[in-house]
Design a protein around this motif. Structure first.
Motif, PDB file in Angstrom:
ATOM      1  N   ILE A 163      -8.111   5.541-124.235  1.00  0.00           N
ATOM      2  CA  ILE A 163      -7.276   5.915-122.800  1.00  0.00           C
ATOM      3  C   ILE A 163      -6.125   7.038-123.282  1.00  0.00           C
ATOM      4  O   ILE A 163      -5.326   6.572-123.993  1.00  0.00           O
ATOM      5  N   VAL A 164      -6.741   8.080-122.608  1.00  0.00           N
ATOM      6  CA  VAL A 164      -5.334   8.842-122.896  1.00  0.00           C
ATOM      7  C   VAL A 164      -4.720   9.153-121.937  1.00  0.00           C
ATOM      8  O   VAL A 164      -5.205   9.635-120.706  1.00  0.00           O
ATOM      9  N   GLU A 165      -3.671   8.219-121.969  1.00  0.00           N
ATOM     10  CA  GLU A 165      -2.403   8.403-120.497  1.00  0.00           C
ATOM     11  C   GLU A 165      -1.293   8.900-119.969  1.00  0.00           C
ATOM     12  O   GLU A 165      -1.258   9.725-121.616  1.00  0.00           O
ATOM     13  N   GLU A 166      -1.426   9.483-118.844  1.00  0.00           N
ATOM     14  CA  GLU A 166      -0.479   9.909-119.046  1.00  0.00           C
ATOM     15  C   GLU A 166       0.830  10.333-119.180  1.00  0.00           C
ATOM     16  O   GLU A 166       1.559   9.458-119.721  1.00  0.00           O
ATOM     17  N   GLY A 167       1.713  11.220-120.189  1.00  0.00           N
ATOM     18  CA  GLY A 167       2.718  11.060-120.989  1.00  0.00           C
ATOM     19  C   GLY A 167       3.108  10.831-122.189  1.00  0.00           C
ATOM     20  O   GLY A 167       4.499  10.675-122.735  1.00  0.00           O
ATOM     21  N   THR A 168       1.921  10.860-122.476  1.00  0.00           N
ATOM     22  CA  THR A 168       2.512  10.036-123.679  1.00  0.00           C
ATOM     23  C   THR A 168       1.888  11.411-125.296  1.00  0.00           C
ATOM     24  O   THR A 168       1.318  12.102-124.361  1.00  0.00           O
ATOM     25  N   PRO A 169       2.334  11.321-126.023  1.00  0.00           N
ATOM     26  CA  PRO A 169       2.077  12.182-127.135  1.00  0.00           C
ATOM     27  C   PRO A 169       1.050  12.808-127.099  1.00  0.00           C
ATOM     28  O   PRO A 169       0.520  13.777-127.580  1.00  0.00           O
ATOM     29  N   LEU A 170      -0.310  11.859-127.474  1.00  0.00           N
ATOM     30  CA  LEU A 170      -1.524  11.806-127.298  1.00  0.00           C
ATOM     31  C   LEU A 170      -2.342  13.282-126.064  1.00  0.00           C
ATOM     32  O   LEU A 170      -2.846  14.415-126.433  1.00  0.00           O
ATOM     33  N   ALA A 171      -2.121  12.626-124.950  1.00  0.00           N
ATOM     34  CA  ALA A 171      -2.038  13.784-124.159  1.00  0.00           C
ATOM     35  C   ALA A 171      -1.498  15.127-123.960  1.00  0.00           C
ATOM     36  O   ALA A 171      -2.163  15.846-123.715  1.00  0.00           O
ATOM     37  N   SER A 172      -0.053  15.147-124.471  1.00  0.00           N
ATOM     38  CA  SER A 172       0.257  16.826-124.911  1.00  0.00           C
ATOM     39  C   SER A 172      -0.079  17.406-125.528  1.00  0.00           C
ATOM     40  O   SER A 172      -1.199  17.910-125.775  1.00  0.00           O
ATOM     41  N   LEU A 173      -1.327  16.713-126.970  1.00  0.00           N
ATOM     42  CA  LEU A 173      -1.459  17.633-128.188  1.00  0.00           C
ATOM     43  C   LEU A 173      -3.390  17.821-127.255  1.00  0.00           C
ATOM     44  O   LEU A 173      -3.568  18.449-128.204  1.00  0.00           O
ATOM     45  N   VAL A 174      -3.672  16.600-126.717  1.00  0.00           N
ATOM     46  CA  VAL A 174      -4.925  17.016-126.102  1.00  0.00           C
ATOM     47  C   VAL A 174      -4.942  18.236-124.684  1.00  0.00           C
ATOM     48  O   VAL A 174      -5.563  19.399-125.121  1.00  0.00           O
ATOM     49  N   ASP A 175      -3.944  18.539-124.154  1.00  0.00           N
ATOM     50  CA  ASP A 175      -3.803  19.193-123.254  1.00  0.00           C
ATOM     51  C   ASP A 175      -3.034  20.742-123.833  1.00  0.00           C
ATOM     52  O   ASP A 175      -3.952  21.482-123.278  1.00  0.00           O
ATOM     53  N   LYS A 176      -2.533  20.901-125.653  1.00  0.00           N
ATOM     54  CA  LYS A 176      -2.547  21.745-125.886  1.00  0.00           C
ATOM     55  C   LYS A 176      -3.828  22.404-126.577  1.00  0.00           C
ATOM     56  O   LYS A 176      -3.577  22.989-127.292  1.00  0.00           O
ATOM     57  N   GLY A 177      -4.773  21.643-126.924  1.00  0.00           N
ATOM     58  CA  GLY A 177      -5.696  21.927-127.700  1.00  0.00           C
ATOM     59  C   GLY A 177      -5.615  21.756-129.315  1.00  0.00           C
ATOM     60  O   GLY A 177      -6.469  21.938-130.012  1.00  0.00           O
ATOM     61  N   ARG A 178      -4.297  21.093-129.331  1.00  0.00           N
ATOM     62  CA  ARG A 178      -3.886  20.376-130.718  1.00  0.00           C
ATOM     63  C   ARG A 178      -5.067  18.901-131.765  1.00  0.00           C
ATOM     64  O   ARG A 178      -5.327  19.151-132.360  1.00  0.00           O
ATOM     65  N   ILE A 179      -4.920  18.737-130.800  1.00  0.00           N
ATOM     66  CA  ILE A 179      -6.174  17.514-131.138  1.00  0.00           C
ATOM     67  C   ILE A 179      -7.572  17.077-129.689  1.00  0.00           C
ATOM     68  O   ILE A 179      -7.700  18.171-128.970  1.00  0.00           O
ATOM     69  N   THR A 180      -8.450  17.291-130.427  1.00  0.00           N
ATOM     70  CA  THR A 180      -9.762  17.165-129.814  1.00  0.00           C
ATOM     71  C   THR A 180     -10.453  15.643-130.067  1.00  0.00           C
ATOM     72  O   THR A 180     -10.601  15.039-131.254  1.00  0.00           O
ATOM     73  N   LEU A 181     -11.501  15.636-128.999  1.00  0.00           N
ATOM     74  CA  LEU A 181     -11.677  14.001-128.347  1.00  0.00           C
ATOM     75  C   LEU A 181     -12.610  14.113-128.293  1.00  0.00           C
ATOM     76  O   LEU A 181     -13.472  14.872-128.283  1.00  0.00           O
ATOM     77  N   PRO A 182     -13.789  12.674-128.824  1.00  0.00           N
ATOM     78  CA  PRO A 182     -14.862  13.019-128.897  1.00  0.00           C
ATOM     79  C   PRO A 182     -16.066  13.538-126.955  1.00  0.00           C
ATOM     80  O   PRO A 182     -14.954  13.121-126.111  1.00  0.00           O
TER      81      PRO A 182
END
Length: 354
Positions: free
Chosen positions: A204-223
């Motif tokens: 689960i990509v929780e708001e406010g986590t570093p993962l959420a920021s990386l996903v938003d910026k397109g630096r991490i792609t999830l399945p």
């Protein structure tokens, strides 16, 4: 006079103790856990929890003798073993740790060595839960885990050597760069160890986590959603074929090795909690400790009274009968057994079918 039997929802059936420290914070984590604290803060925190335990000693009278114990986090295993021993001793001294049906401690595989695991076993923990998450090094790196796959497998072996008959592992699916093939490889390697309990969670990509920021910026792609759904189905079918029973939405066990502690939550029975951000439930209300380590330590160092129930240390949430019934039902429906309608009638005076 007739001695009326105490029902399980009238006594604390479990105890949770929160250790909020980590070596480093995982990118997806939104729990109350913190990296960067030194040895002194860890010792101060231990002393604060011991003080909370002492101040609440009267509550031990309403604790079932076989209530389960669970040290979670964070990463309890980053606490020096003498601090863990001090916490266990305080729980025993004040009557909270009696003859637990199960005593679990969470351990990060990157913080496990044989001597530490042997000490934990000697202290009375008889079940250990490892945050494995994946057995693919690239997936572990992508979410900021401090261990690699080899360390995870070694930790499982060391736990057996240390005398733990009951070992559990957590896995996550839907990770960055994860594929159906890599997930199946992780499941195969993990079940080949002979482990008898596995918890599997969708990321689960929780708001406010570093993962959420990386996903938003397109630096991490999830399945994508379809692939994540296929992963979910793979987990179900694979573990079933390997002899695991799915006894709760995210939990699988062989040979009846259910988590007795977590079952208390799903049965909606009372549980006690100690530590920063720890949440307890007495059957009528929820009581949550202050969330930051410094606030928690500061309050306890300044507190001089003998009753913490209404002190500034907790946020208390009173629950209405309707809310209690609603939570009882949705917690019960997490389990394959379901919610007990007979218990709903007895506890809440409600005929659910009506």
């Amino acid at each position: 006079m007739e001695n009326k039997q105490v029902q399980p929802w009238q006594q604390y059936q479990a105890l949770y103790l929160h250790i909020p420290f980590c070596v480093q914070k995982c990118l997806y984590c939104d729990f109350a856990s913190y990296a960067g604290f030194g040895e002194q803060e860890k010792r101060d925190y231990t002393d604060a929890v011991c003080k909370e335990i002492a101040l609440r000693a009267a509550e031990a009278a309403n604790m079932a003798a076989n209530a389960s114990i669970y040290f979670g986090g964070g990463t309890p295993s980053v606490l020096p073993t003498e601090c863990i021993a001090k916490l266990v001793q305080a729980l025993k001294q004040y009557g909270f740790w009696q003859q637990p049906c199960e005593a679990t401690i969470e351990v990060n595989p990157g913080t496990a060595d044989l001597a530490k695991l042997q000490t934990l076993r000697q202290l009375g923990f008889d079940r250990i839960s490892f945050g494995v998450q994946s057995l693919q090094d690239n997936e572990l790196q992508a979410i900021g885990r401090i261990h690699n796959a080899q360390q995870a497998l070694e930790a499982l072996t060391l736990a057996r050597k240390a005398g733990f008959a009951r070992v559990s592992a957590d896995l996550i699916y839907g990770l960055p760069s994860q594929t159906l093939t890599s997930l199946q490889d992780t499941l195969e390697r993990l079940t080949d160890t002979g482990i008898e309990h596995i918890s599997v969670y969708g990321l689960i990509v929780e708001e406010g986590t570093p993962l959420a920021s990386l996903v938003d910026k397109g630096r991490i792609t999830l399945p994508d959603e379809d692939t994540a759904a296929d992963m979910y189905e793979l987990v179900q079918s694979f573990l079933r074929e390997r002899g695991f029973e799915r006894y709760e939405i995210s939990n699988y066990a062989k040979n009846g090795q259910y988590s007795r502690h977590n079952t208390v939550y799903w049965e909606y029975h009372p549980y006690m909690a100690f530590g920063a951000a720890a949440c307890g439930f007495d059957g009528q209300r929820r009581r949550t400790g202050l969330s930051t380590v410094k606030e928690y330590i500061g309050q306890l160092q300044s507190f001089g009274g003998d009753d913490l129930r209404t002190s500034a240390l907790y946020n208390v949430e009173e629950l209405s009968c309707a809310e209690l019934l609603e939570e009882f039902m949705f917690m019960g429906l997490r389990r394959s057994e379901g919610a007990s309608l007979a218990e709903a009638r007895e506890r809440f005076d409600v005929d659910v079918l009506q």
